[in-house]
Design a protein around this motif. Structure first.
Motif, short mmCIF file in Angstrom:
data_model
loop_
_atom_site.label_atom_id
_atom_site.label_comp_id
_atom_site.label_asym_id
_atom_site.label_seq_id
_atom_site.Cartn_x
_atom_site.Cartn_y
_atom_site.Cartn_z
N SER A 203 -37.93 -58.69 -13.58
CA SER A 203 -38.41 -59.23 -14.84
C SER A 203 -39.40 -58.26 -15.46
CB SER A 203 -39.10 -60.58 -14.61
OG SER A 203 -39.82 -60.99 -15.75
N PHE A 204 -39.16 -57.89 -16.73
CA PHE A 204 -40.15 -57.03 -17.38
C PHE A 204 -41.32 -57.84 -17.92
CE2 PHE A 204 -36.96 -57.69 -20.84
CZ PHE A 204 -37.76 -58.25 -21.82
N GLU A 205 -41.14 -59.16 -18.00
CA GLU A 205 -42.24 -60.03 -18.42
C GLU A 205 -43.19 -60.33 -17.25
OE1 GLU A 205 -40.51 -63.51 -20.46
OE2 GLU A 205 -41.60 -62.63 -22.14
N HIS A 206 -42.62 -60.42 -16.05
CA HIS A 206 -43.41 -60.73 -14.86
C HIS A 206 -43.06 -59.73 -13.76
CE1 HIS A 206 -44.42 -64.54 -16.83
NE2 HIS A 206 -43.13 -64.67 -17.10
N PRO A 207 -43.42 -58.47 -13.94
CA PRO A 207 -43.00 -57.42 -13.00
C PRO A 207 -43.59 -57.53 -11.61
CG PRO A 207 -44.61 -56.56 -14.56
CD PRO A 207 -44.24 -57.92 -15.05
N THR A 208 -44.64 -58.33 -11.44
CA THR A 208 -45.25 -58.46 -10.12
C THR A 208 -44.70 -59.65 -9.34
OG1 THR A 208 -47.09 -59.77 -10.98
CG2 THR A 208 -47.37 -57.37 -10.93
N GLN A 209 -43.68 -60.31 -9.90
CA GLN A 209 -43.07 -61.44 -9.21
C GLN A 209 -41.59 -61.15 -8.94
OE1 GLN A 209 -44.40 -64.47 -12.11
NE2 GLN A 209 -45.48 -65.44 -10.42
N ALA A 226 -24.51 -66.94 -10.06
CA ALA A 226 -25.88 -67.42 -9.88
C ALA A 226 -26.71 -67.08 -11.10
CB ALA A 226 -26.50 -66.79 -8.63
N ASN A 227 -27.65 -67.97 -11.43
CA ASN A 227 -28.68 -67.67 -12.41
C ASN A 227 -29.86 -67.05 -11.67
OD1 ASN A 227 -27.41 -68.71 -14.77
ND2 ASN A 227 -27.93 -70.78 -14.12
N PHE A 228 -30.49 -66.08 -12.30
CA PHE A 228 -31.63 -65.42 -11.67
C PHE A 228 -32.89 -65.75 -12.46
CE2 PHE A 228 -27.89 -63.16 -10.37
CZ PHE A 228 -28.12 -62.89 -9.02
N LYS A 229 -33.85 -66.32 -11.75
CA LYS A 229 -35.10 -66.75 -12.36
C LYS A 229 -36.28 -66.08 -11.66
CE LYS A 229 -32.95 -69.91 -14.87
NZ LYS A 229 -32.86 -69.83 -16.36
N VAL A 230 -37.39 -66.00 -12.37
CA VAL A 230 -38.62 -65.50 -11.75
C VAL A 230 -39.11 -66.52 -10.73
CG1 VAL A 230 -41.03 -64.88 -12.15
CG2 VAL A 230 -39.27 -64.14 -13.76
N LYS A 235 -45.27 -63.20 -4.97
CA LYS A 235 -46.23 -62.24 -5.49
C LYS A 235 -46.01 -60.91 -4.79
CE LYS A 235 -49.87 -61.32 -8.10
NZ LYS A 235 -49.87 -61.50 -9.56
N VAL A 236 -45.74 -59.88 -5.59
CA VAL A 236 -45.60 -58.55 -5.02
C VAL A 236 -46.76 -57.70 -5.51
CG1 VAL A 236 -43.10 -58.69 -4.84
CG2 VAL A 236 -44.13 -57.78 -6.92
N ALA A 250 -39.30 -43.86 -10.05
CA ALA A 250 -40.48 -44.60 -9.60
C ALA A 250 -40.65 -45.93 -10.30
CB ALA A 250 -41.73 -43.74 -9.84
N TRP A 251 -39.77 -46.24 -11.28
CA TRP A 251 -40.03 -47.39 -12.14
C TRP A 251 -40.04 -48.71 -11.38
CZ3 TRP A 251 -37.11 -51.63 -13.97
CH2 TRP A 251 -35.85 -51.76 -13.37
N GLY A 252 -39.19 -48.85 -10.37
CA GLY A 252 -39.08 -50.14 -9.71
C GLY A 252 -39.77 -50.20 -8.37
N GLN A 253 -40.53 -49.19 -8.00
CA GLN A 253 -41.19 -49.18 -6.72
C GLN A 253 -42.55 -49.85 -6.80
OE1 GLN A 253 -41.28 -45.05 -5.67
NE2 GLN A 253 -39.08 -44.95 -5.25
N HIS A 254 -42.97 -50.43 -5.72
CA HIS A 254 -44.25 -51.12 -5.68
C HIS A 254 -45.17 -50.42 -4.69
CE1 HIS A 254 -42.80 -54.53 -8.04
NE2 HIS A 254 -41.66 -54.32 -7.41
N ALA A 255 -46.42 -50.36 -5.05
CA ALA A 255 -47.40 -49.68 -4.18
C ALA A 255 -47.62 -50.48 -2.90
CB ALA A 255 -48.72 -49.52 -4.93
#
Length: 255
Positions: A203-209, A226-230, A235-236, A250-255
């Motif tokens: 989700s670009f609206e909720h990128p940390t979820q 399937a529908n995909f929801k946030v 919590k990431v 690097a766009w989709g990687q998390h620290a």
């Protein structure tokens, strides 16, 4: 529009693939899907670009070129884009990126993608979140062999994706194409989200979820993709803010 990418290029979420039932139609192979799609449109107003056995993009010019529901196609430096809808803040985005005043939405999205891929000064979710309007787009980078797709959060434009008989991913704005081509393995592309073939769906609206798959049941009571929801309970860690030396990966990687 129609885009088909082999499973060598795109590996979609596994929840999108639903087993066919005895009463359901069998999914079609890409060659048959393209043939059926092209036959339904005026050949003088339709064209397709094929990239060997890996990818294909088919485009139908809009009947009314001045409609708010634009359908645009462009290619630049081996990057191909189909854009649906319109951006309310295109003029300011053009100034921000230092582009020509004649730049349309498809051209802008390609330039924004190139910036993300080559320099990555901003996280991808922020770049997409800055787009104000109703939009959906699919990009194929034929040199890198990657796919990037996104859909706005407001249901102004519809996109659907599904799985063909050979495991290829099918993306179209025509629901009928998916129903006829993918048996029970299709679903709406999730709003407010972006998908990259190397990084997956987010989700670009909720990128940390995280995203959560919710089984779809059709009118026959059969599972249908399937529908995909946030996942609001997930919590990431925050996405890294990368420097200009970093690249698209690097766009989709998390620290």
């Amino acid at each position: 529009m129609l885009a088909i990418f082999s499973k060598e290029v795109v590996q979609p979420p596994q929840e999108l693939n639903s087993p066919a039932t005895p009463s359901s139609k069998k999914p079609k192979h890409p060659e048959e899907i393209v043939k059926d799609f092209m036959s339904c449109h005026d050949p003088d107003n339709t064209f397709s670009v094929c990239f060997g056995n890996k990818s294909l993009i088919a485009y139908v010019r809009p009947e009314n070129s001045f409609s708010m529901n634009q359908r645009l196609f462009c290619s630049l430096d081996d990057i191909y884009c189909v854009f649906l809808g319109s951006l309310n803040n295109l003029s300011s985005l053009i100034k921000q990126y230092g582009l020509s005043k004649s730049t349309n939405e498809a051209m802008f999205v390609v330039q924004a993608y190139r910036t993300l891929r080559d320099r990555g000064p901003y996280p991808a979710d922020q770049v997409i979140k800055d787009l104000d309007g109703s939009f959906g787009f699919v990009i194929y980078d034929s040199k890198a062999g990657t796919v990037f797709a996104s859909l706005d959060a407001y249901d102004g434009v519809s996109l659907y994706w599904g799985i063909a008989a050979d495991g290829s991913v099918v993306i179209s704005d025509n629901l009928g194409v998916l129903k006829e081509s993918c048996s029970k393995s299709f679903a709406p592309f999730p709003t407010g989200c972006m998908f990259h073939s190397e990084q997956g769906l987010m989700s670009f609206e909720h990128p940390t979820q995280k995203m959560k798959a919710m089984p779809r049941i059709d009118s026959e009571g059969v599972m249908c993709g399937a529908n995909f929801k946030v996942d609001v309970h997930s919590k990431v860690q925050n996405m890294p803010r990368v420097g200009s030396e970093a690249n698209w990966a690097a766009w989709g990687q998390h620290a």
